[in-house]
Structure formats: C-alpha cells, structure tokens
Design an enzyme around this catalytic site. Structure first.
Site, PDB file in Angstrom:
ATOM      1  N   ASP A 290     -10.402   3.857   9.580  1.00 51.01           N
ATOM      2  CA  ASP A 290      -9.785   2.846  10.448  1.00 51.01           C
ATOM      3  C   ASP A 290     -10.302   2.819  11.887  1.00 51.01           C
ATOM      4  O   ASP A 290      -9.516   2.838  12.824  1.00 51.01           O
ATOM      5  CB  ASP A 290      -8.268   3.062  10.462  1.00 51.01           C
TER       6      ASP A 290
ATOM      7  N   HIS B  61      -8.819  -6.220   4.270  1.00 48.35           N
ATOM      8  CA  HIS B  61      -8.498  -5.426   5.452  1.00 48.35           C
ATOM      9  C   HIS B  61      -9.836  -5.091   6.085  1.00 48.35           C
ATOM     10  O   HIS B  61     -10.564  -4.225   5.587  1.00 48.35           O
ATOM     11  CB  HIS B  61      -7.742  -4.149   5.075  1.00 48.35           C
TER      12      HIS B  61
ATOM     13  N   LYS C   4      -7.071   2.669  -2.526  1.00 47.84           N
ATOM     14  CA  LYS C   4      -7.729   3.538  -1.550  1.00 47.84           C
ATOM     15  C   LYS C   4      -8.434   4.671  -2.286  1.00 47.84           C
ATOM     16  O   LYS C   4      -8.030   5.050  -3.387  1.00 47.84           O
ATOM     17  CB  LYS C   4      -6.665   4.094  -0.601  1.00 47.84           C
TER      18      LYS C   4
ATOM     19  N   ASP D  90      -7.460  -4.045  10.024  1.00 44.87           N
ATOM     20  CA  ASP D  90      -6.737  -2.794   9.783  1.00 44.87           C
ATOM     21  C   ASP D  90      -7.478  -1.631  10.422  1.00 44.87           C
ATOM     22  O   ASP D  90      -8.390  -1.070   9.822  1.00 44.87           O
ATOM     23  CB  ASP D  90      -6.551  -2.566   8.277  1.00 44.87           C
TER      24      ASP D  90
ATOM     25  N   ASP E 295      -9.982  -3.053   1.354  1.00 43.52           N
ATOM     26  CA  ASP E 295     -10.050  -2.496   2.709  1.00 43.52           C
ATOM     27  C   ASP E 295     -11.439  -1.875   2.877  1.00 43.52           C
ATOM     28  O   ASP E 295     -11.830  -0.991   2.101  1.00 43.52           O
ATOM     29  CB  ASP E 295      -8.941  -1.455   2.883  1.00 43.52           C
TER      30      ASP E 295
ATOM     31  N   TRP F  15       0.866  -1.182   0.000  1.00 45.21           N
ATOM     32  CA  TRP F  15       0.000   0.000   0.000  1.00 45.21           C
ATOM     33  C   TRP F  15       0.901   1.230   0.000  1.00 45.21           C
ATOM     34  O   TRP F  15       1.873   1.282   0.749  1.00 45.21           O
ATOM     35  CB  TRP F  15      -0.924   0.045   1.225  1.00 45.21           C
TER      36      TRP F  15
ATOM     37  N   GLU G  67      -3.039  -2.924  -2.527  1.00 52.22           N
ATOM     38  CA  GLU G  67      -4.199  -2.321  -1.857  1.00 52.22           C
ATOM     39  C   GLU G  67      -4.472  -0.900  -2.357  1.00 52.22           C
ATOM     40  O   GLU G  67      -3.635  -0.019  -2.243  1.00 52.22           O
ATOM     41  CB  GLU G  67      -3.951  -2.287  -0.336  1.00 52.22           C
TER      42      GLU G  67
ATOM     43  N   ASP H 174     -12.429   9.016   8.511  1.00 50.11           N
ATOM     44  CA  ASP H 174     -11.465   8.014   8.979  1.00 50.11           C
ATOM     45  C   ASP H 174     -11.826   6.635   8.456  1.00 50.11           C
ATOM     46  O   ASP H 174     -12.976   6.201   8.576  1.00 50.11           O
ATOM     47  CB  ASP H 174     -11.420   7.988  10.510  1.00 50.11           C
TER      48      ASP H 174
ATOM     49  N   HIS I 228     -12.065   1.880   2.468  1.00 45.75           N
ATOM     50  CA  HIS I 228     -11.464   2.575   1.330  1.00 45.75           C
ATOM     51  C   HIS I 228     -12.383   2.832   0.146  1.00 45.75           C
ATOM     52  O   HIS I 228     -11.917   2.956  -0.982  1.00 45.75           O
ATOM     53  CB  HIS I 228     -10.230   1.804   0.847  1.00 45.75           C
TER      54      HIS I 228
HETATM   55  C1  RNT Z   1      -3.983   2.811   4.665  1.00 49.32           C
HETATM   56  C2  RNT Z   1      -4.130   1.364   4.351  1.00 49.32           C
HETATM   57  C3  RNT Z   1      -3.031   0.501   4.867  1.00 49.32           C
HETATM   58  C4  RNT Z   1      -2.553   0.919   6.232  1.00 49.32           C
HETATM   59  C5  RNT Z   1      -1.540  -0.010   6.823  1.00 49.32           C
HETATM   60  C6  RNT Z   1      -0.876   0.568   8.003  1.00 49.32           C
HETATM   61  O1  RNT Z   1      -5.104   3.529   4.416  1.00 49.32           O
HETATM   62  O2  RNT Z   1      -5.360   0.893   4.794  1.00 49.32           O
HETATM   63  O3  RNT Z   1      -3.429  -0.824   4.839  1.00 49.32           O
HETATM   64  O4  RNT Z   1      -3.608   1.066   7.135  1.00 49.32           O
HETATM   65  O5  RNT Z   1      -0.661  -0.408   5.862  1.00 49.32           O
HETATM   66 ZN    ZN Z   2      -5.730  -1.202   4.752  1.00 51.13          ZN
END
Ligand code: RNT
Ligand code: ZN
Length: 420
Positions: free
Chosen positions: A297, A287, A229, A327, A260, A186, A227, A295, A263
């Site tokens: 995460d 993820h 985003k 994640d 993810d 990523w 990955e 956010d 994302h």
């Molecule tokens: C970032 C990605 C990635 C990170 C990690 C730390 O938006 O989701 O996966 O969270 O690599």
């Molecule tokens: Zn991620």
C-alpha cells in the site's frame, strides 16, 4: 501562464492529430472517469469508533506525520481539500468504522444507515458518489486472525451480520446519491505458519458469503465486490480469501472481483488479469496501489505497472465496466498530498493511455509488423503529453503542475498544524 498552457496545448494537439488521435475527445472522455478516494489515507486507518484497539488484520500504517484527521468533520474537510486539487468529479470510499456513533458504543453488528447520514449529506453537497466497505479488522472479534471463516459459529455470525448491514448501508448511500455504491468485502483471515487445514476455512468462507449476499439488492443502489490477497503481515503462510477463491466465487455468483495492485506476487502483472476476468464478469473493482517489498500500500506513482493498468482499460474498452478506487496509506507524508499525488497519477496514466494511437498498434499487430509496433510504442512515450495534462487541469479549474503543493502547504499551515 494560462496563455502559455493554451499555446502548448495547440502545438501538442497538432502532434497528436498527425497520429490520428484527438486530444479534445480524450479530455472529454477522461472527465467521465471517477476515481474513488479512500477515506483511510486521511487518518492512517484509525476510524471513529469509541472502542476497538490498535490497527489489526495485518494492516500497518508507518510514519507519524503531524495533522491527521481526528474527527469526521476534519476528515471531510481534508478530503474536500484533496478533491479540489484533482481534476474531474470523483467519489469517496468509506469503511464501516468511519460511521458517526455520537459517543455511543455501537458494535459492528449494530451499525445503521443513520450513522452515515452526515457522510451522505456531505457527498450530496459535493455532487459525488460514495463507496463502502465492511470493516473486518481492528476489533476484538477479529483478534484470532479469523472473521467470516472462523470455526466458531457465533463469531462467524457476528461478521456475517456486519457484512449484511454494510450492504444495506451501501444500498442506502447509492439510493440517496443516485449512483451505485460499490460495497467491497475484504477480510484478513489467514495464518502465520503452515496450516493443517486449508480447506475448512475456505468452505466456511463460501457459506458465510452466501449468507452475506443472500438478500438481493438493487444493482442501481449497491454493487457487491470481493477482494482477495496473497498474504498479510502475520498471515504469511495462508490467506483464506486468496485471488483464486474470490475469482471462482465472483464468477459463480456474478459479483465484482476486486483486483488490488499490491496483492499479487511481485513479478505478476495485475494489468494482465483485467481482460482475463472481464471475459467472465460484467464489472470489476480496482484497488490502485503500489506494492513495495512486503507492503502492498504505497502511494501510487506513475510507474510502468500503473501505465499498464490504464492501457488495458483503454485498449480493451473496459472503462465503463471498471470501478477505480485508490488503496494506500502512508503516514509519513502530508495525507492530503498523498491523496492528491495518487489520484492525479491515476488520471495521468489514463490520459496517457487515451492519447495512444492504439488502433494503429493493433493494426500493425494483425499485420505481423511487430517492428513498427515496438517502434511506435516507444516513440509515444515522449510525445508532448505534459501539455495536454496541464491544459486539462487548467480547464478543470484545478492547479496546474506543482502549483497544488502550495495549496496543500497553505492548508497545512492554516488547518493541520493546529491539530495536536
Ligand atoms: C487490505 C486490502 C483492503 C484494505 C482496505 C482498508 O490488504 O487491500 O482493501 O486496504 O480495506
Ligand atoms: Zn485493497
């Protein structure tokens, strides 16, 4: 207590059996699904380098809950504590800047397998596998907001080398532990405001990835994932590695694509992508995360979105082709609790999905009886799932229900509170 749990399970068993579902079989299957715990929840994505500046790449860990891990030994102890509260056998997911560099300044293009030997020994002692990630952020060479897609050849080369070395380290881990390491690339590359050139960085990224993946590695040791985003903080207008870019790249080269959950556009359903991309790829990486406004995460909770992901994996029979990782990073609560809550929720969602009479749903659907499909799906939501889950925790020798919290509080008092 355990008598009560066993008799509740027997009653629940009868209820599920009447629907043609065998909870014994479900729990056997659930025990085969590993969740990869992400190291970065343990120290708010700090890493263990002896240089490097503040967290970069648009990643922000807010909160200052005391007791975060400051050393690899502390992080291992904390992770082992979390793993002891999560039913089943799981994995651990490392970022490259969590290597052990013995006080030396080892730059990202100098990392070696030896910097991860303690992690491998630890994983071996727990009987778990490891996953890996090159760290393309929190570094002066990433300060411009560009890494693998940078217009400067020298800087691009630096990140290419870092990713190449990361794959070798991943393969070394996989070989040593007898279970393939998923090495996930990523990068944060993007722009705050409208770019004039969207094409150039993407062409450079494709070329750079070709260099990164040039050396063939044994898939028994290492699996490559990429990955994408939607946007990041400070990269709101343009993300070089967006989902479509990596989907195209992954299909062309048969790499794993990493989906993810945080994302995508907020109304976009990540679960719906699983059966789309797995038509063209052998395997995927997830993820599992929770997006909240800007956010991507937050700690994973048992939401409809999470249930939808688990349902897709089960109904589509994709569990064997899916690598599941967590994640998120929340620095405002106990970090061991964050891991435990997130991982237990993913397992809970999988358990719920495995307990569904989905063969029956599909049959009704084929018959065009959408009334019954909807009725049964809704009734299933209040079947005695809790009794099955509690029994699973009991049998896997982890705390049942909220009892794990007392363990975390004890650990906090005995261990975390002495960290200043
Ligand atoms: C970032 C990605 C990635 C990170 C990690 C730390 O938006 O989701 O996966 O969270 O690599
Ligand atoms: Zn991620």
């Amino acid at each position: 207590m355990s008598k009560l749990i066993e008799s509740s399970y027997r009653l629940a068993h009868e209820r599920y059996a009447a629907l043609g579902v065998d909870p014994d079989r479900v729990l056997k299957q659930l025990a085969t699904v590993p969740i990869s715990l992400h190291c970065w929840q343990g120290d708010d994505l700090g890493g263990f380098e002896n240089f490097g500046g503040p967290l970069g790449g648009g990643l922000v860990a807010t909160g200052n809950y005391p007791g975060k891990a400051r050393t690899p030994d502390e992080l291992r102890a904390d992770a082992a504590q979390a793993l002891a509260l999560i039913p089943g056998t799981h994995r651990f997911n490392l970022h490259a800047f969590y290597g052990e560099f013995g006080g030396q300044k080892v730059d990202r293009n100098e990392i070696e397998p030896k910097h991860f030997k303690n992690w491998i020994a630890w994983a071996k002692s727990l009987g778990i596998g490891l996953d890996f990630n090159p760290t393309c952020f929190s570094h002066p060479n990433a300060a411009s907001g560009f890494t693998l897609s940078h217009h400067d050849k020298g800087l691009r080369q630096f990140w290419i080398e870092h990713c190449q070395l990361s794959r070798e380290i991943g393969a070394g881990m996989g070989r040593a532990l007898g279970s393939p390491t998923v090495t996930n690339v990523w990068i944060p590359d993007g722009m705050k405001d409208t770019p004039a050139d969207r094409r150039g960085p993407r062409e450079r990224l494709e070329e750079a990835l070709d260099e990164v993946f040039k050396r063939k590695l044994n898939p028994k040791h290492n699996l490559d994932a990429v990955e994408g985003k939607l946007f990041g903080i400070g990269a709101e207008s343009y993300t070089v590695g967006m989902h479509e870019f990596y989907l195209g790249y992954a299909v062309k080269h048969q790499k794993l694509v990493c989906l993810d959950a945080g994302h995508y556009h907020p109304t976009e359903n990540m679960a719906d992508k699983i059966s789309s991309v797995l038509g063209f790829l052998p395997e995927i990486l997830l993820h599992v995360s929770r997006g909240v406004r800007w956010d991507s995460d937050h700690v994973v909770t048992l939401t409809d979105e999470l249930n939808a992901i688990a349902q897709e994996l089960v109904r589509g029979d994709y569990l064997k082709r899916t690598h599941i990782g967590l994640d998120f990073f929340d620095a405002s609560i106990n970090r061991i609790a964050a891991w435990t809550i997130g991982a237990r929720n993913v397992l809970r969602a999988l358990c719920l999905a495995l307990l569904e009479p989905h063969a029956q749903y599909k049959q009704l659907e084929r018959e065009g009886d959408y009334t019954s499909r909807l009725a049964l799906m809704e009734e299933a939501k209040t079947l005695p799932f809790g009794a099955v889950w509690d029994y699973y925790c009991l049998k896997q020798s982890v705390p049942v229900g909220e009892a794990w919290l007392a363990e975390v509080k004890r650990y906090e008092k005995d261990v975390l509170s002495h960290r200043t």
